[in-house]
Design a protein around this motif. Structure first.
Motif, PDB file in Angstrom:
ATOM      1  N   TYR A 184       8.334   7.339 -26.112  1.00  7.97           N
ATOM      2  CA  TYR A 184       9.850   7.002 -25.751  1.00  7.97           C
ATOM      3  C   TYR A 184      10.051   7.245 -24.224  1.00  7.97           C
ATOM      4  CZ  TYR A 184      10.183   7.827 -30.817  1.00  7.97           C
ATOM      5  OH  TYR A 184       9.926   7.938 -32.236  1.00  7.97           O
ATOM      6  N   ASN A 185       9.387   8.172 -23.584  1.00 11.70           N
ATOM      7  CA  ASN A 185       9.750   8.524 -22.309  1.00 11.70           C
ATOM      8  C   ASN A 185       9.084   7.205 -21.450  1.00 11.70           C
ATOM      9  OD1 ASN A 185      10.502  11.008 -22.498  1.00 11.70           O
ATOM     10  ND2 ASN A 185       8.713  12.013 -22.241  1.00 11.70           N
ATOM     11  N   LEU A 201      11.643   3.939 -23.069  1.00  8.79           N
ATOM     12  CA  LEU A 201      13.075   3.850 -23.352  1.00  8.79           C
ATOM     13  C   LEU A 201      13.852   3.434 -21.851  1.00  8.79           C
ATOM     14  CD1 LEU A 201      15.501   4.359 -25.401  1.00  8.79           C
ATOM     15  CD2 LEU A 201      15.363   6.617 -24.751  1.00  8.79           C
ATOM     16  N   ARG A 202      14.591   2.531 -21.770  1.00  9.86           N
ATOM     17  CA  ARG A 202      15.296   2.138 -20.466  1.00  9.86           C
ATOM     18  C   ARG A 202      16.826   2.079 -20.608  1.00  9.86           C
ATOM     19  NH1 ARG A 202      11.796  -1.557 -21.475  1.00  9.86           N
ATOM     20  NH2 ARG A 202      13.035  -2.886 -21.539  1.00  9.86           N
ATOM     21  N   MET A 225      18.419  -2.266 -23.204  1.00 12.30           N
ATOM     22  CA  MET A 225      17.356  -2.734 -24.026  1.00 12.30           C
ATOM     23  C   MET A 225      17.913  -3.823 -24.937  1.00 12.30           C
ATOM     24  SD  MET A 225      15.082   0.609 -24.554  1.00 12.30           S
ATOM     25  CE  MET A 225      13.619  -0.357 -25.380  1.00 12.30           C
ATOM     26  N   VAL A 242      14.381  -2.361 -29.036  1.00 11.74           N
ATOM     27  CA  VAL A 242      14.431  -1.058 -29.632  1.00 11.74           C
ATOM     28  C   VAL A 242      13.362  -1.014 -30.947  1.00 11.74           C
ATOM     29  CG1 VAL A 242      16.054   0.369 -30.807  1.00 11.74           C
ATOM     30  CG2 VAL A 242      16.650  -0.593 -28.617  1.00 11.74           C
ATOM     31  N   MET A 279      10.052  -0.468 -29.893  1.00  3.81           N
ATOM     32  CA  MET A 279       9.786   1.062 -29.507  1.00  3.81           C
ATOM     33  C   MET A 279       9.454   1.756 -30.729  1.00  3.81           C
ATOM     34  SD  MET A 279      11.916   3.322 -26.840  1.00  3.81           S
ATOM     35  CE  MET A 279      13.641   3.289 -28.016  1.00  3.81           C
ATOM     36  N   SER A 318       6.183   4.414 -32.516  1.00  8.62           N
ATOM     37  CA  SER A 318       6.138   5.906 -32.707  1.00  8.62           C
ATOM     38  C   SER A 318       4.888   6.333 -33.150  1.00  8.62           C
ATOM     39  CB  SER A 318       7.359   6.302 -33.832  1.00  8.62           C
ATOM     40  OG  SER A 318       8.506   5.735 -33.351  1.00  8.62           O
ATOM     41  N   LEU A 362      16.349   9.205 -31.067  1.00 12.93           N
ATOM     42  CA  LEU A 362      16.816   8.281 -29.759  1.00 12.93           C
ATOM     43  C   LEU A 362      18.059   8.404 -29.312  1.00 12.93           C
ATOM     44  CD1 LEU A 362      14.253   5.448 -31.073  1.00 12.93           C
ATOM     45  CD2 LEU A 362      14.131   6.965 -28.986  1.00 12.93           C
ATOM     46  N   CYS A 374      19.579   9.444 -25.449  1.00  9.25           N
ATOM     47  CA  CYS A 374      20.513   8.604 -24.971  1.00  9.25           C
ATOM     48  C   CYS A 374      21.745   9.301 -24.436  1.00  9.25           C
ATOM     49  CB  CYS A 374      20.587   7.444 -25.374  1.00  9.25           C
ATOM     50  SG  CYS A 374      19.363   6.242 -25.352  1.00  9.25           S
ATOM     51  N   MET A 405      23.483   2.270 -24.095  1.00 12.20           N
ATOM     52  CA  MET A 405      22.402   2.605 -24.998  1.00 12.20           C
ATOM     53  C   MET A 405      22.821   3.454 -26.231  1.00 12.20           C
ATOM     54  SD  MET A 405      19.853   0.978 -24.944  1.00 12.20           S
ATOM     55  CE  MET A 405      18.619   1.641 -25.925  1.00 12.20           C
ATOM     56  N   LEU A 445      22.369   2.689 -29.976  1.00  3.73           N
ATOM     57  CA  LEU A 445      21.604   3.288 -30.987  1.00  3.73           C
ATOM     58  C   LEU A 445      22.427   3.883 -32.057  1.00  3.73           C
ATOM     59  CD1 LEU A 445      18.969   4.481 -28.322  1.00  3.73           C
ATOM     60  CD2 LEU A 445      18.343   3.401 -30.455  1.00  3.73           C
TER      61      LEU A 445
END
Length: 1423
Positions: free
Chosen positions: A954-955, A958-959, A962, A967, A970, A974, A1049, A1053, A1061, A1065
């Motif tokens: 995620y580092n 994640l932006r 997105m 998403v 991403m 996991s 997540l 955010c 985000m 999410l």
């Protein structure tokens, strides 16, 4: 002196560059990918067998191939086992690809059905035939050769060393055509080739390697000895027979590449023995294995002579020693170990031993190696006495007789239930007495507080042991005839949800007379906080309890736990073992730090290293450890292990069914019932039908039938009511099926029929062994491969499942003995024998999840630096096993010798984990001081149980902005899902799912692993249906973790303050919970009440909520072309959660605003839809900078919704230049599209005047210490004058009661300024208390040490510390003058300030490091 003559062989050989070869091999090994988990076959392997030149095949050929594969999947009914699928696809293509040939269609169909194991529909077979033909005609070179035996692809086996598999063609002049009579080897051990030589066969000429192996010859050390004897006879060697054999062994075992070894061997034996060299090289692996096995056995024999075998003690016969005796014993053992280690190293060298001793050792196999080849040398006890081994064609059988029940010892008696207290007897209603095991441990369990570990066979009544411990705990809280339920909690940790449910119902029923509430807390059963408070006994799974104890806010719950029962402790060996280790370590540290009493009771199956497990659970081996072997089983168990050695898939399957049928019939002949365990739902029906068909074929049908049962006619009516056709049909034959996919009523009916004897045979999956207590005389485990989505394929049945299933063998009331039969493949036979005769020690799996568990402890606050982390690791089972078996944990002997206590290694483990967590930003690790600092990211990962490797993903991915598909992609990356694999047979269905249920783009498509996960996530949200068994398993595995990952997540955010985000999410969290897409109509959330047709029309007409609210019933009815629907839509619009917001703003300073927010509910509360409370997120956003300045979690209860508006207040920062406005948004935590918006405008905002930020330091003359005017106080300070800051603030601090905010750089004497205020309080109000709050435990410690020396000793004041490590009792708090605390502790205590006198007596409050208001712990300081 002998000089080697130049030889022709040398001159013919190519120049060989050793370095070049080394580099080449290195690159080959590096490029080799690790094998994939599970045994899912590589799709392209099958494609290459069927399609000629697959890599260059055009698109239409690939398409035709996929359709053909799809049809094969359909034939198997969607339930695919890789090997079965592979064979079936190849056979189908071979049979149907070419229409010509002399086999009729009916014969082809029959062959296919035989392989499949049941009749298939004509339509599907015709479809396969058509597709196979079209695929065959599409191929440019319609060559059929490649369907022959599997060819090796060049370069595919690069990992085989050159020279290991060279194919020599022997010159024809050496080959003698010899014909042996067929020796029937079935049922006998194969004779070593030495005997063949003695029969005079050795002189018949050489047998080629192929013929030898065809006749069952083994290339072992006996063969080598014969070959050497022959060479010595033919005088091709100058050495003696033994010397030559040893020299060849040394060459074969060297590290050289194959061609050099061939050269060395030719040099050694001469050219005339060329064929022998050929055999030596082609069978080098077998020979080297035999050499190593011999060496290992020689070594283990040496070790065995030096050590006494440790046999399991009977119950608790453990020697008691004094301290000095123990020390002497320890030294003696160390000395022995050192001597032994010296001899160990010597034996491994081939130069020091004779060939004859090596030969004897290699032939003197271990009891298990005989079954499986070279295993690890075992010093554990052998198989039980009376064990019989039989060999049959295609399989081998090991029969272990039942161990007779151990006779009662003198003085041993059963404890009657009347010996228990009156209240406890209620829980044993219907029992006359306890059984032997329960009676043996009764005194320790019921009359002491000892920790206990009980190792006993399954079915020995361990549940009652837990019950006795629970009753002892209840007895301690009976005071004056009243049970104080609020004072204690009991936690029972069971490994499976099904088992947790069974334990809950058993204990709930038996403890109900005592008014005890027993509740289940698992992934399926959630409990609210109030329910948790009312419950006295919580039955939970390890993961769930871990999550609860990870949260420091829930410490109140874990502080009340007085008894922790851990069932199936032998799970430590399993991949879930780390969770149990973390739980026990956390509990033990809690006991030590709070000095409270938590009793641990461990229940386990028989295990070899029980002493170490007892040490881990802090059980006293003399009093709390009980070990019972299988002679204590209430019903002795006979065991049969059958290993099928047949390699051909079809033959193996047929044999498996055949053996299973034989065993079932044998048991039925003796008048017993049988349970057959299989490993997939579909297999239950398949196996049941096969048994019935075989019975009809062999004339055994009468054995199965239960028509003679007196109740048959009555019950038959009940059975006919069931809608499960298979169940009804099989009932006639006396066979039943049971699996989790059946309806609850059908499962209950089957259980009842079997226990009443109306079914003779029950075919079921392992869930039955866990969730329902339904014994039978005989249990058969048919095959040991089961599908595990977590492992991404098929894995072997675990020890826990096998023990549980065998625990169902034998009915205590009726049978003298039970029978457990396991049918597996030959290579797994030794594994299961070792497992169930308890000869594999239990190892720790903790290293694999060390990072996640360390992070959890750091977040909890129990580990704050390296020293504490090492201490924490010392409480785990890993630490105990690490010292006993260092090699298993990557610790070399040199490290053990250098560091016997392994403290350096312990530090290394912790440091490595801490560095990794620091890199992932889950905590900050200061290498210099060794301190750990928790971060928001770490806290989120711990609370949501997210793996460290996922956080790293995620580092990276994640932006701030997105798209939806990014998403989902991403989430698919996991590491929770890393074991899911792509299978060829699923491709067709995945493509169908994309078309039907996937509104978002799938990156990589179905052929890519992450693409497949993305598809399954979308199918889950779309509520789609899946056919294929492996896909259903994968989808349910993914959906189990999906909600948790999405929530994590969202929190990440939110903490980063990203507006867009965060709300995006949160929408996806709700989409996963409700299984509705954010773009679908909001009223779909009432899909239980509003018909799908109405909802579809609303979506087509694009009618949003605001639009619908403005319309009346008739208009809505007209819009959806259904008049009655209008009224219904209007009604549910009124139920849809909606709130109104209004805000007032008042500036506090130029940079801080206070906001008062009024929340007015504007909907009708409906209990069925809204439950007891609705949760809302209140977010203050600056949309221009895309930042969230404040977030709050607000709970709206049913009572609030009916009352007046709710007011909440908070502060937000404001920056120059002012943005035009802030938005306040209220977003529902559980309802999609339920949100409200309110704007704060800054157009007419008037802020206070700006002024200088800091006080000017006046140029004053420093005050002398004598200004205090009290000699006693003056002696506290070693200096003569106060510094300028203290001088300027002296008057306010020492002579007034004003509140003071003193901001100054570190080291400017702020502590002494605080002391001046304390001295003022001691002068004016000596009975009042000082509370000093410091943010870190370290500062509290420092303050305590400093003031203890001065204030306490010189002024005679009393001081107490309050931190996470130390909580003083009430008396100490009341008498203390100074209380030093951390913010969290004081927050917890001062919440009930009006009822606590010591809180109201506070006269002075000192907040050190108040600048932390803006940091993580600011909210606590604010409160």
């Amino acid at each position: 002196m002998l000089l080697q003559l130049p030889r022709l062989a040398h001159s013919l050989r190519d120049p060989f560059d050793v370095d070049q070869a080394y580099l080449q091999r290195k690159t080959i090994f590096q490029n080799l990918k690790p094998p994939r988990n599970g045994n899912s076959h590589d799709g392209s392997k099958l494609a290459r067998r069927i399609v000629h030149l697959w890599d260059e095949a055009p698109i239409e050929v690939r398409q035709a191939y996929r359709q053909f594969i799809g049809a094969v999947v359909e034939l198997m009914g969607g339930e695919v086992e890789s090997e079965e699928f592979y064979e079936l696809a190849l056979t189908a293509y071979r049979l149907f690809a070419r229409p010509e040939g002399n086999i009729t269609y009916v014969e082809k169909k029959l062959e296919l059905q035989n392989l499949l194991g049941y009749a298939a529909s004509d339509a599907v077979i015709t479809k396969i035939a058509t597709l196979a033909q079209s695929l065959y005609h599409l191929q440019p070179t319609a060559s059929f050769d490649f369907l022959g035996p599997e060819k090796k692809i060049i370069g595919a086996d690069v990992d085989v060393e050159f020279g290991a598999n060279l194919a020599f063609q022997p010159p024809s002049r050496f080959v003698v055509d010899t014909s042996f009579e067929d020796v029937d080897l079935v049922g006998e051990e194969i004779m070593p080739s030495l005997y063949l030589l003695q029969q005079g066969w050795g002189d018949n000429g050489d047998l080629t390697g192929k013929e030898l192996s065809a006749k069952g010859m083994q290339f072992d050390l006996w063969w080598l000895r014969d070959a050497c004897a022959k060479m010595v006879r033919q005088s091709t060697s100058q050495l003696s027979q033994d010397e030559l054999a040893m020299a060849i062994c040394r060459v074969l075992d060297s590290e050289k590449p194959g061609d050099e070894i061939a050269g060395d061997l030719l040099d050694l034996v001469g050219d005339s023995a060329f064929e022998t060299v050929q055999d030596l090289i082609s069978h080098r692996k077998e020979l080297v294995d035999a050499i190593h096995r011999g060496l290992q056995l020689l070594k283990s024999n040496k070790t065995a002579t030096n050590t006494q075998p440790r046999l399991p003690s009977y119950a608790t016969q453990v020697t008691v020693q004094t301290e000095t005796e123990r020390q002497i014993d320890k030294l003696r053992r160390k000395e022995e170990k050192r001597n032994r280690r010296g001899t160990d190293y010597g034996v491994e060298d081939l130069s020091t031993i004779s060939f004859s001793s090596l030969l004897q050792a290699s032939d003197n196999k271990g009891v298990f190696d005989d079954l499986v080849g070279a295993g690890e040398a075992l010093t554990a006890p052998a198989l039980p006495q009376g064990t019989v081994r039989n060999h049959f064609k295609g399989y081998e059988e090991v029969i272990i007789p039942p161990l007779p029940t151990a006779p009662m010892k003198p003085g041993e008696k059963l404890i009657g239930i009347t010996e228990l207290d009156d209240f406890a007897q209620a829980a044993f209603e219907g029992y006359k007495s306890l059984n032997r095991i329960q009676s043996r441990i009764f005194h320790t369990t019921y009359h002491t507080n000892e920790n206990i570990l009980v190792c006993a066979p399954t079915g020995a009544g361990k549940t009652n042991i837990a019950m006795i411990a629970v009753l002892h705990e209840i007895g301690q809280h009976f005071k004056d005839g009243y049970l104080h339920k609020k004072d204690f909690k009991i936690v029972y940790v069971a490994p499976m949800k099904a088992l947790a449910a069974e334990v809950t119902s058993t204990f709930g029923r038996r403890l109900s007379p005592l008014n005890m509430i027993v509740k289940e807390l698992t992934g399926d059963m959630q409990l609210s906080r109030s329910e948790l408070e009312e419950t006295q006994m919580i039955v939970t799974t390890p993961e769930k309890w871990d999550v609860i104890t990870r949260k420091s806010s829930d410490m109140s719950l874990s502080m009340l736990v007085k008894l922790l029962i851990i069932d199936e402790v032998h799970l430590l060996n399993d991949d879930r073992g780390p969770v149990i280790e973390a739980l026990v370590a956390r509990t033990l540290r809690q006991v030590e730090s709070t000095q409270s009493m938590i009793r641990i009771v461990g229940l386990s199956a028989t295990l070899p290293n029980y002493l170490e497990v007892a040490e881990f659970l802090r059980v006293n081996p003399d009093t709390g450890l009980f070990y019972f072997d299988s002679s204590y089983r209430p019903v002795p168990l006979a065991q049969q292990y059958i290993g099928i050695s047949e390699h051909n898939f079809q033959a193996r399957n047929a044999l498996l069914s055949d053996i299973c049928y034989k065993k079932v019939v044998q048991s039925l002949h003796q008048g017993h019932q049988v349970m057959v365990f299989v490993h997939s739902r579909k297999d239950t029906g398949k196996t049941a039908n096969k048994l019935v068909d075989d019975a009809k074929l062999n004339g055994d049908f009468a054995l199965f039938s239960t028509e003679t049962h007196p109740q048959f006619g009555l019950i038959k009516r009940d059975v006919l009511k069931s809608r499960n056709k298979e169940l009804v049909q099989l009932f006639e034959s006396g066979v039943g099926i049971h699996h989790a996919g059946m309806l609850r009523a059908d499962r209950g009916l089957t259980e009842r029929l079997f226990s009443d004897g109306l079914l003779k045979v029950l075919v079921c999956t392992a869930t039955l062994a866990w969730g329902v207590n339904l014994p039978a005389h005989t249990v058969v485990i048919k095959g040991t491969q089961l599908y595990d989505p977590k492992a991404g394929g098929w894995r072997d049945l675990g020890m826990l499942d096998v023990m549980q299933i065998f625990g169902r063998a034998g009915r205590p009331q009726f049978d003298k003995s039970g029978e457990g039969i396991i049918i597996t493949t030959h290579d797994k036979l030794a594994y299961y024998l070792r497992l169930l005769t308890c000869q594999l020690p239990i190892e720790s799996q903790f290293i694999s999840s060390l990072r996640d568990n360390l992070n959890a402890e750091v977040v909890l606050g129990t580990v704050t630096n390296m020293k504490e982390a090492c201490a924490w690791l010392g409480y785990t089972y890993l630490f105990i096993r690490m010292q006993k078996n260092p090699l298993a944990y990557g610790i070399g002997w040199d490290e053990v010798v250098a560091d016997p206590s392994l403290t350096i290694k312990q530090r290394a483990f912790v440091a490595e984990a801490a560095r990794a967590l620091d890199k992932a930003k889950m905590m900050r690790f200061d290498e210099k001081s060794g301190n750990f600092y928790c971060t928001e990211l770490g806290r989120i990962a711990s609370h949501f149980y997210i793996q460290y490797s996922s956080v790293e993903t995620y580092n990276d991915m994640l932006r701030r902005h997105m798209s939806d598909s990014e998403v989902i992609e991403m989430v698919a990356h996991s590491s929770e899902f890393e074991n899911i694999v792509v299978r060829e047979e699923e491709q067709n269905e995945l493509e169908k799912l994309i078309r039907s249920f996937c509104p978002l783009e799938v990156k990589g498509g179905p052929a890519n692993k992450h693409g497949k996960i993305s598809i399954l996530i979308q199918v889950y949200i779309s509520h789609g249906s899946i056919d294929s068994f492996s896909l259903v398993s994968d989808a349910s595995y993914i959906s189990a973790s999906l909600a948790r990952i999405m929530r994590a997540l969202f929190e990440i955010c939110l903490r980063r303050g990203w507006c867009e985000m965060t709300s995006f999410l949160l929408d996806y969290c709700k989409a996963v919970d409700r299984q509705i897409w954010p773009h679908q109509h909001p009223l779909r959330q009432f899909h239980m009440d509003i018909s799908g047709e109405i909802l579809r029309k609303l979506e087509e007409r694009d009618a949003d909520l605001d639009h619908l609210r403005d319309m009346d019933e008739k208009d809505i009815g007209a819009l959806i072309r259904y008049a009655p629907g209008g009224r219904m839509v209007k009604q549910y619009l009124a139920y849809f959660p909606s709130i109104q917001l209004s805000a007032t703003v008042s500036p506090i300073t130029r940079t801080v605003l206070k906001v008062d927010l009024l929340i007015s509910p504007d909907f009708i509360w409906k209990e069925r839809s809204h439950g007891g409370a609705l949760h809302w997120w209140i977010l203050v956003e600056d949309s221009e900078n895309d930042h969230i300045y404040h977030s709050d979690f607000f709970t709206l209860t049913k009572r609030m919704a009916k009352g007046e508006a709710q007011k909440i207040s908070f502060t937000v920062p404001i920056f120059e230049p002012h943005p035009p406005q802030y938005y306040i948004r209220a977003v529902s935590d559980s309802w999609l599209h339920a949100e409200a918006l309110c704007t704060i405008s800054f157009q007419k905002l008037t802020l206070p005047e700006g002024r200088t930020s800091h006080t000017e330091l006046l140029d004053l003359k420093p005050l002398p210490v004598t200004a205090i005017g009290n000699e006693k106080y003056e002696t506290l300070y070693r200096f003569s004058h106060f510094n300028p800051i203290q001088t300027q603030a002296f008057h306010v601090l020492y002579h007034t009661n004003e509140n003071v905010l003193l901001g100054a750089p570190t080291g400017s004497g702020k502590t002494i300024s605080a002391e001046l205020a304390m001295l003022h309080l001691f002068n004016t109000q000596p009975d009042m208390k000082v509370i000093y709050i410091a943010p870190l435990k370290a500062i509290v410690r420092e303050r305590m040490n400093d003031w203890k020396k001065r204030l306490v000793s010189q002024l005679g004041k009393k001081m107490v510390e309050m931190t996470g490590d130390y909580t003083p009792d009430l008396a100490a708090l009341l008498s203390a003058d100074i209380i030093i605390s951390t913010p969290e502790k004081w927050d917890g205590i001062s919440r009930n300030w009006h009822s606590r006198s010591y809180v109201t007596k506070v006269g002075l409050m000192i907040l050190d490091e108040i600048h932390l208001l803006g940091a993580d712990r600011g909210p606590i300081l604010e409160v």
